[in-house]
Design a protein around this motif. Structure first.
Motif, PDB file in Angstrom:
ATOM      1  N   GLU A 473       0.815  -1.220   0.000  1.00  0.00           N
ATOM      2  CA  GLU A 473       0.000   0.000   0.000  1.00  0.00           C
ATOM      3  C   GLU A 473       0.846   1.268   0.000  1.00  0.00           C
ATOM      4  O   GLU A 473       0.324   2.362   0.113  1.00  0.00           O
ATOM      5  N   GLY A 474       2.176   1.124  -0.130  1.00  0.00           N
ATOM      6  CA  GLY A 474       3.050   2.294  -0.053  1.00  0.00           C
ATOM      7  C   GLY A 474       3.274   2.683   1.388  1.00  0.00           C
ATOM      8  O   GLY A 474       3.012   1.897   2.312  1.00  0.00           O
ATOM      9  N   SER A 475       3.746   3.895   1.604  1.00  0.00           N
ATOM     10  CA  SER A 475       4.052   4.340   2.969  1.00  0.00           C
ATOM     11  C   SER A 475       2.769   4.646   3.730  1.00  0.00           C
ATOM     12  O   SER A 475       1.677   4.731   3.144  1.00  0.00           O
ATOM     13  N   PHE A 476       2.904   4.836   5.042  1.00  0.00           N
ATOM     14  CA  PHE A 476       1.755   5.261   5.847  1.00  0.00           C
ATOM     15  C   PHE A 476       1.232   6.595   5.318  1.00  0.00           C
ATOM     16  O   PHE A 476       0.020   6.813   5.223  1.00  0.00           O
ATOM     17  N   HIS A 477       2.155   7.432   4.974  1.00  0.00           N
ATOM     18  CA  HIS A 477       1.835   8.747   4.440  1.00  0.00           C
ATOM     19  C   HIS A 477       0.930   8.616   3.206  1.00  0.00           C
ATOM     20  O   HIS A 477      -0.092   9.300   3.084  1.00  0.00           O
ATOM     21  N   TRP A 479      -0.918   6.000   2.431  1.00  0.00           N
ATOM     22  CA  TRP A 479      -2.196   5.429   2.875  1.00  0.00           C
ATOM     23  C   TRP A 479      -3.098   6.513   3.459  1.00  0.00           C
ATOM     24  O   TRP A 479      -4.290   6.586   3.165  1.00  0.00           O
ATOM     25  N   TYR A 480      -2.503   7.359   4.288  1.00  0.00           N
ATOM     26  CA  TYR A 480      -3.279   8.382   4.978  1.00  0.00           C
ATOM     27  C   TYR A 480      -3.895   9.354   3.961  1.00  0.00           C
ATOM     28  O   TYR A 480      -5.061   9.724   4.047  1.00  0.00           O
ATOM     29  N   ARG A 481      -3.064   9.711   2.978  1.00  0.00           N
ATOM     30  CA  ARG A 481      -3.557  10.659   1.974  1.00  0.00           C
ATOM     31  C   ARG A 481      -4.708  10.031   1.184  1.00  0.00           C
ATOM     32  O   ARG A 481      -5.703  10.671   0.889  1.00  0.00           O
ATOM     33  N   ARG A 484      -7.689   8.993   4.258  1.00  0.00           N
ATOM     34  CA  ARG A 484      -8.154   9.890   5.318  1.00  0.00           C
ATOM     35  C   ARG A 484      -8.218  11.358   4.900  1.00  0.00           C
ATOM     36  O   ARG A 484      -8.668  12.173   5.674  1.00  0.00           O
ATOM     37  N   MET A 485      -7.715  11.693   3.722  1.00  0.00           N
ATOM     38  CA  MET A 485      -7.706  13.103   3.379  1.00  0.00           C
ATOM     39  C   MET A 485      -8.624  13.373   2.210  1.00  0.00           C
ATOM     40  O   MET A 485      -8.697  12.600   1.273  1.00  0.00           O
ATOM     41  N   ALA A 491      -1.388  18.496   0.144  1.00  0.00           N
ATOM     42  CA  ALA A 491      -0.408  17.828   0.991  1.00  0.00           C
ATOM     43  C   ALA A 491       0.892  18.597   0.888  1.00  0.00           C
ATOM     44  O   ALA A 491       1.638  18.469  -0.070  1.00  0.00           O
ATOM     45  N   SER A 492       1.123  19.405   1.898  1.00  0.00           N
ATOM     46  CA  SER A 492       2.247  20.324   1.787  1.00  0.00           C
ATOM     47  C   SER A 492       3.583  19.597   1.662  1.00  0.00           C
ATOM     48  O   SER A 492       4.497  20.067   1.017  1.00  0.00           O
ATOM     49  N   GLY A 493       3.675  18.415   2.275  1.00  0.00           N
ATOM     50  CA  GLY A 493       4.938  17.675   2.214  1.00  0.00           C
ATOM     51  C   GLY A 493       5.310  17.315   0.793  1.00  0.00           C
ATOM     52  O   GLY A 493       6.478  17.165   0.480  1.00  0.00           O
ATOM     53  N   ASP A 494       4.309  17.152  -0.071  1.00  0.00           N
ATOM     54  CA  ASP A 494       4.613  16.723  -1.427  1.00  0.00           C
ATOM     55  C   ASP A 494       4.757  17.888  -2.390  1.00  0.00           C
ATOM     56  O   ASP A 494       5.262  17.743  -3.485  1.00  0.00           O
TER      57      ASP A 494
END
Lengths: 496, 247
Positions: A473-477, A479-481, A484-485, A491-494
């Motif tokens: 599923e890739g990273s938790f990040h 998955w969360y995006r 849950r988003m 997504a500022s991190g990206d």
């Protein structure tokens, strides 16, 4: 359940005669290579397994002994407090000790460093025409390079502690403060004795070997011109000192010749005779799990017709006392409990430390003796903290190991490649975008690179273990995006 | 009250299921949990190696991400120890102090703060060896380490015992380090690997089918060692078991 046991294949008869691993010593100006020496030790599987089991057995006996003392933790507190008090009033207690010893008819000397110590003892020997000396085990004398010094001036030194004698005959340093030859199998001792004492190389019966060394050493003891001991405790109130042994060998060293020289580190001072009760209860229980050492010998004055000298040695101790981060290491009573519990020490063998003091204790003492030479040692730890918990005088050993790493890094004593790698890691981890890119690259590398590229000498992780798999599923990040988003949220991190 | 969820870097990259289980578990108990999106790491890899100055910017980023939360929860004992006890490369502002004082490891948070009494959704009918990581045990006080004298207790075991069907087994050296030790695992690979193999063998002799821990880093190392030698033992983070992961 059939989890393979790494120890199971090692019990074959031919394996018993595996040669003892002998790590090369660092030359002057070189760093001790603990990891390399430990690797060599582990590649001698019979020795490695025996060492781990033997030393762990001492830890287990310690636990059993501890359970018999309901007030164990209070005793540790008390011992720690007495040591704190003694060390924070060290000048006063040292003077009191020296005055009382002198009043008892003992000659007291002060040695600033190792060279002073060796010179002072040499002068005493010269005055008395001493050529042959017997000595009981003393880590301080090891620290001072005393044996080698005396060899250089033509004075014979014979160790009276069995383990230490084995090490002396094999021209090796002790590997453990309490059991100096614990890294040797009986078969190794048999080889050493065959070469040096002429015993049967095919007989490794413990009783036979012990008797061989007894017969060889006894005449040397009876013939000695002087005897030397260390001290476990020096009592300011009386000017006396205590030596703890399990073989009675300190009593031989002190009582057979007429001249007794005791080398005592200045940190060995305790204020009162009554303080001893606390330390004697802790010392042997912590070391070997026995309630008390077989011989707990008190010395106070020269024997009738004899002469007694005490050399009080600083050798860097007062400098360490002034350092608020590391002064409490001076509380150490040399029980070796930290070594026995240390999983790294048990797997690597004491000689891998290339130093007088080995194990967790060595990691915090050795760099203060020579920071560059011993700069790898504070990294030979997982910081698991077991050493701190077994320490009878409550030295925060693992916290000092951690502290030493920072001191060495700041003083540029760690390899440049390590520091630059960590600096690069710090830059990546400080930037969300660089971090995201690094994870994507790692995932991509793990998915696409062949095994030979992942498992090679440059990849220390892959040398002994497999790398984790890339999650589907890739990273938790990710998955969360996805789950849950709201897609409209940025997504500022990206997008940084 | 809002909780900031910290998913440490290696969990984020390789064990997302641990982060997911932690998030879901906290939500099952009615917690309002946010995941600050720009988080990376707590700085431990650098600090563990003595390179504190090199950790300062990472530590600052951590604080920037989490200072607004009342509480920070992470499924990793070693990272929580770093934040609570060693996040010192940055100036100790009020925000830094707030973050350090209010960061909890998941087991602590469930056991001490939420005082969880049951996990009705969780069933795990397997023999489990619990791995007490050194940081949770000796630095965060998850239980009584074997070296100390005193009454036995264990917060993670107290939680796992509430899971239906679970059978906890004990290795002979109950809390010996598994040899991960952060950068130790790469600077001393031989000793580290030997410790890892010894650890899983000890659990295997006790009959464990699974090794469960509150520290994913120890599990990552042990799992890598197990795969290399072909040991059939399996690994789960405690969050997964408590959140009802089947196997």
């Amino acid at each position: 359940m059939s989890t393979p046991d790494p120890n199971q294949t090692l019990n074959s008869a031919e394996a018993v005669h595996e040669a003892q691993p002998k790590p090369a010593k660092a030359r002057p100006g070189q760093r001790v290579d603990h990891a390399g020496a430990a690797r060599e030790f582990l590649h001698s599987p019979v020795h490695a397994q025996s060492h781990d089991e033997r030393v762990w057995a001492m830890r287990q006996r310690r636990d059993t002994a501890m359970e018999t003392i309901p007030e164990w933790e209070e005793l540790r507190d008390l011992a720690s407090q007495i040591k704190t008090h003694a060390l924070t009033h060290l000048d006063k207690y040292l003077e009191q000790f020296a005055d009382n010893a002198a009043a008892n008819g003992v000659h007291v000397h002060w040695a600033g460093d190792a060279a002073d110590h060796n010179r002072i003892v040499h002068e005493i020997f010269t005055r008395h025409g001493v050529k042959k000396v017997i000595k009981s085990k003393s880590m301080l004398m090891e620290e001072c390079g005393f044996r080698h010094y005396m060899e250089g001036v033509g004075i014979d030194i014979v160790e009276t502690d069995l383990g230490e004698r084995i090490q002396q005959l094999d021209k090796e340093d002790p590997s453990h403060v309490v059991v100096p030859a614990v890294h040797k199998m009986r078969s190794d001792v048999s080889q050493v004795f065959a070469k040096t004492l002429g015993s049967d190389p095919n007989n490794d019966d413990a009783h036979y070997l012990t008797e061989q060394q007894r017969q060889a050493t006894r005449p040397l003891i009876l013939d000695a011109d002087a005897g030397m001991t260390g001290a476990n405790f020096a009592i300011a109130e009386t000017g006396g000192f205590v030596v703890c042994t399990n073989e009675g060998n300190a009593d031989l060293s002190a009582n057979v010749p007429n001249l007794h020289v005791a080398s005592i580190g200045i940190e060995k001072i305790v204020p009162k005779l009554s303080d001893l009760g606390v330390f004697i209860r802790l010392l042997s229980r912590s070391a070997l799990g026995s309630p008390i050492t077989q011989y707990t010998s008190h010395f106070r004055a020269p024997k009738s017709g004899g002469e007694m000298h005490i050399v009080l040695v600083d050798n860097g101790r007062s400098k360490r006392l002034a350092d608020e981060r590391f002064w409490s290491s001076l509380k150490c009573i040399r029980c070796g409990a930290c070594m026995n519990t240390c999983p790294v020490f048990r797997r690597s063998g004491g000689l891998s430390y290339g130093a007088t003091y080995t194990g967790p204790l060595g990691l915090i003492l050795d760099p203060s003796i020579d920071a560059y030479r011993y700069s790898n040692l504070p990294f030979a730890s997982t910081l698991n903290g077991s050493c701190t918990n077994v320490c009878p005088v409550k030295i925060n050993i693992h916290e000092q190991i951690f502290e030493w790493r920072q001191v060495l890094a700041e003083d540029d004593m760690i390899p440049w490649t390590k520091k630059s790698t960590l600096a690069a890691a710090g830059r990546t981890l400080a930037s969300p975008r660089a971090y995201r890119t690094a994870i994507k690259s790692a995932h991509s590398a793990l998915k696409h690179l062949p095994d030979w590229a992942l498992y090679n000498k440059l990849n220390a992780w892959g040398q002994v273990r497999d790398l984790p798999e890339v999650p589907a599923e890739g990273s938790f990040h990710d998955w969360y995006r996805k789950h849950r988003m709201d897609q409209s949220e940025s997504a500022s991190g990206d997008s940084e | 009250m809002r909780i900031g969820l910290f998913v440490p870097c290696f969990i984020d990259a390789f064990y997302p299921q641990v982060g997911i289980a932690t998030l879901e578990l906290l939500e099952r108990f009615g917690c309002a949990v946010d995941y600050p999106f720009d988080q990376t790491c707590c700085g431990q890899p650098m600090v563990n190696s003595g390179c504190h100055a090199e950790a300062a910017a990472t530590e600052q980023l951590f604080v920037d991400n989490f200072a607004a939360y009342d509480v920070i929860v992470a499924p990793s004992g070693s990272c929580v120890h770093q934040i609570r006890d060693n996040l010192t490369a940055v100036e100790q502002t009020a925000a830094v102090q707030h973050v350090r004082a209010n960061t909890f490891e998941l087991v602590e948070y469930l056991h001490d703060v939420l005082k969880v009494g049951a996990f009705p959704w969780a069933k795990f009918p397997h023999k489990v060896g619990y791995h007490d990581s050194c940081n949770t045990l000796r630095n965060l006080g998850h239980g009584k380490p074997s070296e100390l004298r005193g009454p036995d207790f264990s917060k993670p075991r107290a939680l796992l015992e509430k899971v239906e069907g679970i059978e906890l087994v004990s290795p002979a050296r109950p809390d010996e380090c598994c040899g991960f030790g952060g950068t130790f695992s790469v600077t001393e690979p031989e000793v580290s690997g030997r410790m890892g193999r010894d650890k899983i063998a000890d659990h295997g002799r006790a009959g464990a089918e699974y090794i469960v821990s509150a520290d994913t880093s120890c599990l990552m190392h042990q799992q890598g060692c197990a795969k290399r030698i072909g040991a059939p033992i399996r690994f789960k983070h405690i969050a997964e078991v408590l959140n009802g992961s089947a196997a």
